[in-house]
Design an enzyme around this catalytic site. Sequence first.
Site, PDB file in Angstrom:
ATOM      1  N   HIS B 112       0.868  -1.182   0.000  1.00 37.66           N
ATOM      2  CA  HIS B 112       0.000   0.000   0.000  1.00 37.66           C
ATOM      3  C   HIS B 112       0.903   1.230   0.000  1.00 37.66           C
ATOM      4  O   HIS B 112       1.743   1.386   0.890  1.00 37.66           O
ATOM      5  CB  HIS B 112      -0.901   0.005   1.233  1.00 37.66           C
ATOM      6  CG  HIS B 112      -1.838  -1.155   1.280  1.00 37.66           C
ATOM      7  ND1 HIS B 112      -2.944  -1.255   0.469  1.00 37.66           N
ATOM      8  CD2 HIS B 112      -1.826  -2.292   2.021  1.00 37.66           C
ATOM      9  CE1 HIS B 112      -3.578  -2.391   0.712  1.00 37.66           C
ATOM     10  NE2 HIS B 112      -2.915  -3.043   1.654  1.00 37.66           N
ATOM     11  N   HIS B 122      -0.369  -6.766  -5.341  1.00 38.27           N
ATOM     12  CA  HIS B 122      -0.315  -8.012  -4.595  1.00 38.27           C
ATOM     13  C   HIS B 122       0.411  -9.045  -5.446  1.00 38.27           C
ATOM     14  O   HIS B 122       0.257  -9.072  -6.668  1.00 38.27           O
ATOM     15  CB  HIS B 122      -1.746  -8.488  -4.302  1.00 38.27           C
ATOM     16  CG  HIS B 122      -1.881  -9.972  -4.250  1.00 38.27           C
ATOM     17  ND1 HIS B 122      -2.321 -10.711  -5.331  1.00 38.27           N
ATOM     18  CD2 HIS B 122      -1.585 -10.866  -3.271  1.00 38.27           C
ATOM     19  CE1 HIS B 122      -2.309 -11.998  -5.001  1.00 38.27           C
ATOM     20  NE2 HIS B 122      -1.873 -12.120  -3.765  1.00 38.27           N
ATOM     21  N   THR B 125       3.299 -16.502  -4.553  1.00 37.90           N
ATOM     22  CA  THR B 125       3.512 -17.796  -5.210  1.00 37.90           C
ATOM     23  C   THR B 125       3.828 -18.804  -4.121  1.00 37.90           C
ATOM     24  O   THR B 125       4.349 -18.447  -3.067  1.00 37.90           O
ATOM     25  CB  THR B 125       4.661 -17.766  -6.240  1.00 37.90           C
ATOM     26  OG1 THR B 125       5.820 -17.187  -5.637  1.00 37.90           O
ATOM     27  CG2 THR B 125       4.287 -16.942  -7.471  1.00 37.90           C
ATOM     28  N   HIS B 155       0.804  -6.063 -17.490  1.00 31.22           N
ATOM     29  CA  HIS B 155       0.310  -7.262 -18.176  1.00 31.22           C
ATOM     30  C   HIS B 155       1.328  -7.800 -19.184  1.00 31.22           C
ATOM     31  O   HIS B 155       1.501  -9.019 -19.310  1.00 31.22           O
ATOM     32  CB  HIS B 155      -1.029  -6.973 -18.857  1.00 31.22           C
ATOM     33  CG  HIS B 155      -2.195  -7.099 -17.929  1.00 31.22           C
ATOM     34  ND1 HIS B 155      -2.763  -8.311 -17.615  1.00 31.22           N
ATOM     35  CD2 HIS B 155      -2.876  -6.175 -17.207  1.00 31.22           C
ATOM     36  CE1 HIS B 155      -3.757  -8.120 -16.758  1.00 31.22           C
ATOM     37  NE2 HIS B 155      -3.846  -6.828 -16.487  1.00 31.22           N
ATOM     38  N   GLY B 267      -5.764 -21.915  11.615  1.00 27.31           N
ATOM     39  CA  GLY B 267      -4.854 -21.569  12.698  1.00 27.31           C
ATOM     40  C   GLY B 267      -3.570 -20.911  12.238  1.00 27.31           C
ATOM     41  O   GLY B 267      -2.545 -21.009  12.901  1.00 27.31           O
ATOM     42  N   GLY B 268      -3.618 -20.244  11.076  1.00 28.63           N
ATOM     43  CA  GLY B 268      -2.455 -19.489  10.626  1.00 28.63           C
ATOM     44  C   GLY B 268      -2.203 -18.309  11.558  1.00 28.63           C
ATOM     45  O   GLY B 268      -3.008 -18.023  12.451  1.00 28.63           O
TER      46      GLY B 268
END
Lengths: 284, 284
Positions: B112, B122, B125, B155, B267-268
């Site tokens: 940001h 964003h 991978t 792109h 639970g991350g």
Amino acid sequence: MNDEDAEEAKRRTRAWFETLRDRICAAFEKLEDDCTAADAQEHPPGRFAFEPWQREGGGGGVMGLMRGRVFEKVGVNVSTVSGTFSIEFAGQIPGTSEDPTFWASGISLVAHLRNPHCPPAHMNTRHIRTAKSWFGGGADLNPIYPDEADTRAFHARLEQACAAHGEDSYARFKKWADEYFFIPHRGEPRGVGGIFFDYLEGPFEHEFAFTRRVGEAFLDIYPELVARHMDRPWTAEERAHQLERRGRYVEFNLLYDRGTQFGLKTGGNPRAILMSLPPEVTWR
Amino acid sequence: MNDEDAEEAKRRTRAWFETLRDRICAAFEKLEDDCTAADAQEHPPGRFAFEPWQREGGGGGVMGLMRGRVFEKVGVNVSTVSGTFSIEFAGQIPGTSEDPTFWASGISLVAHLRNPHCPPAHMNTRHIRTAKSWFGGGADLNPIYPDEADTRAFHARLEQACAAHGEDSYARFKKWADEYFFIPHRGEPRGVGGIFFDYLEGPFEHEFAFTRRVGEAFLDIYPELVARHMDRPWTAEERAHQLERRGRYVEFNLLYDRGTQFGLKTGGNPRAILMSLPPEVTWR
């Protein structure tokens, strides 16, 4: 209930939610007038703006929004909608397995205050009619700086509203709120609780009277709690903490709140549904 | 793949994600140094702070966070975790119906920017190993004020990265991104797109090479796009619009993003997962 009684039930519940909205908005506007905080004198007292909207598929509502000097952003929405549930939802809603038509009316309120010492709050009640009919709703307090006297007064007033509903109603609805208004990934409650109830399918007059008492209780106690703190000064640190805590409210509403998810996924009005989101938020 | 090869695949993919992280962080810190905007001179150039965390159940990661003068808030996380899926998820993940154990490593980045003319972005991978093994990820650009030249350049660079993967890979992954990075309740895309891909189960060397090219492409083009705009002045109106647009990013991430939902519900580490949320947001 015959058709005539059903229409009368719809008319009366809808009228109640609209009356409650009018009384709450008047009480909040009075607080805007009454505020004497030094900072408040820079802003004129806020007034609600009302915007009607139509729902594709049947019914609609009125969004009420005030950006004031006490209430930084408060939304009070009343909607009365009807139609047919999509296949996806029909099975999940009581009384829709054979007939997916529904009618629903309700009031929904979320208040975010300018003063970090004033507790934000949420309240909503609704009446839903399918092949079955029931009432649901809840109210909870989300102080930035929890204040024991406020918490006690808020719960005491809700307990009083629950007393005539059933001996264990307050205990059950308080527990339901503790379970519902919880943010699992943070491992913390979103506030100091309140009550939450759904699928109240008892006799119409009994459940409707209870629903009205919940609205009366909120109208009675919440403006009082705001009035207690609205003239207190606050620091930049307290404001920063307030903006950070508001992030938790956003996380709860978008990740877990059933009404938000249900509304957005059934083609509800996103502006009305997301009116609950705070005016300014930080994630540090 | 035998056990020795599997261990080598884990070692190499993890090493790549960490190397990519180091190179991206260095490129971003260089932008912090290079910025000449008048406003930037009030702040020292930002530097990443890294914080390791352990996962209950196996593995962990390193959160990298910079609050700078160009990057208002940028998180670059690398995590390598392993363990056993809960019953709830085991059935939903390829290759876990008989053996619920997994290993996963990946990099995840959300930027940001302070300047409303610099596009937020964003990229992530990952490599996942169960009884099956695959690569997934994506990158997309979320400009506040879309700029055609930026969109084309972004792109074009991703298309180049996809070229050696397969003749139709770019078209498929671009379409996937258009479908995925969409906000249904707003009826609008969250940005100007990019690529999105998952379950790439082709030969390890082929898919790993592609994953590296995606990382290289992002490293190549994104700092360049930030550099194009970071010295431009902006107005209070543009800042207000930026804060409002960031709300859409929050709505997408909390309501629809699969990684966010999956991470929080398995639970991350909520601090690492929610590092994607913007530093300051408004809902008017």
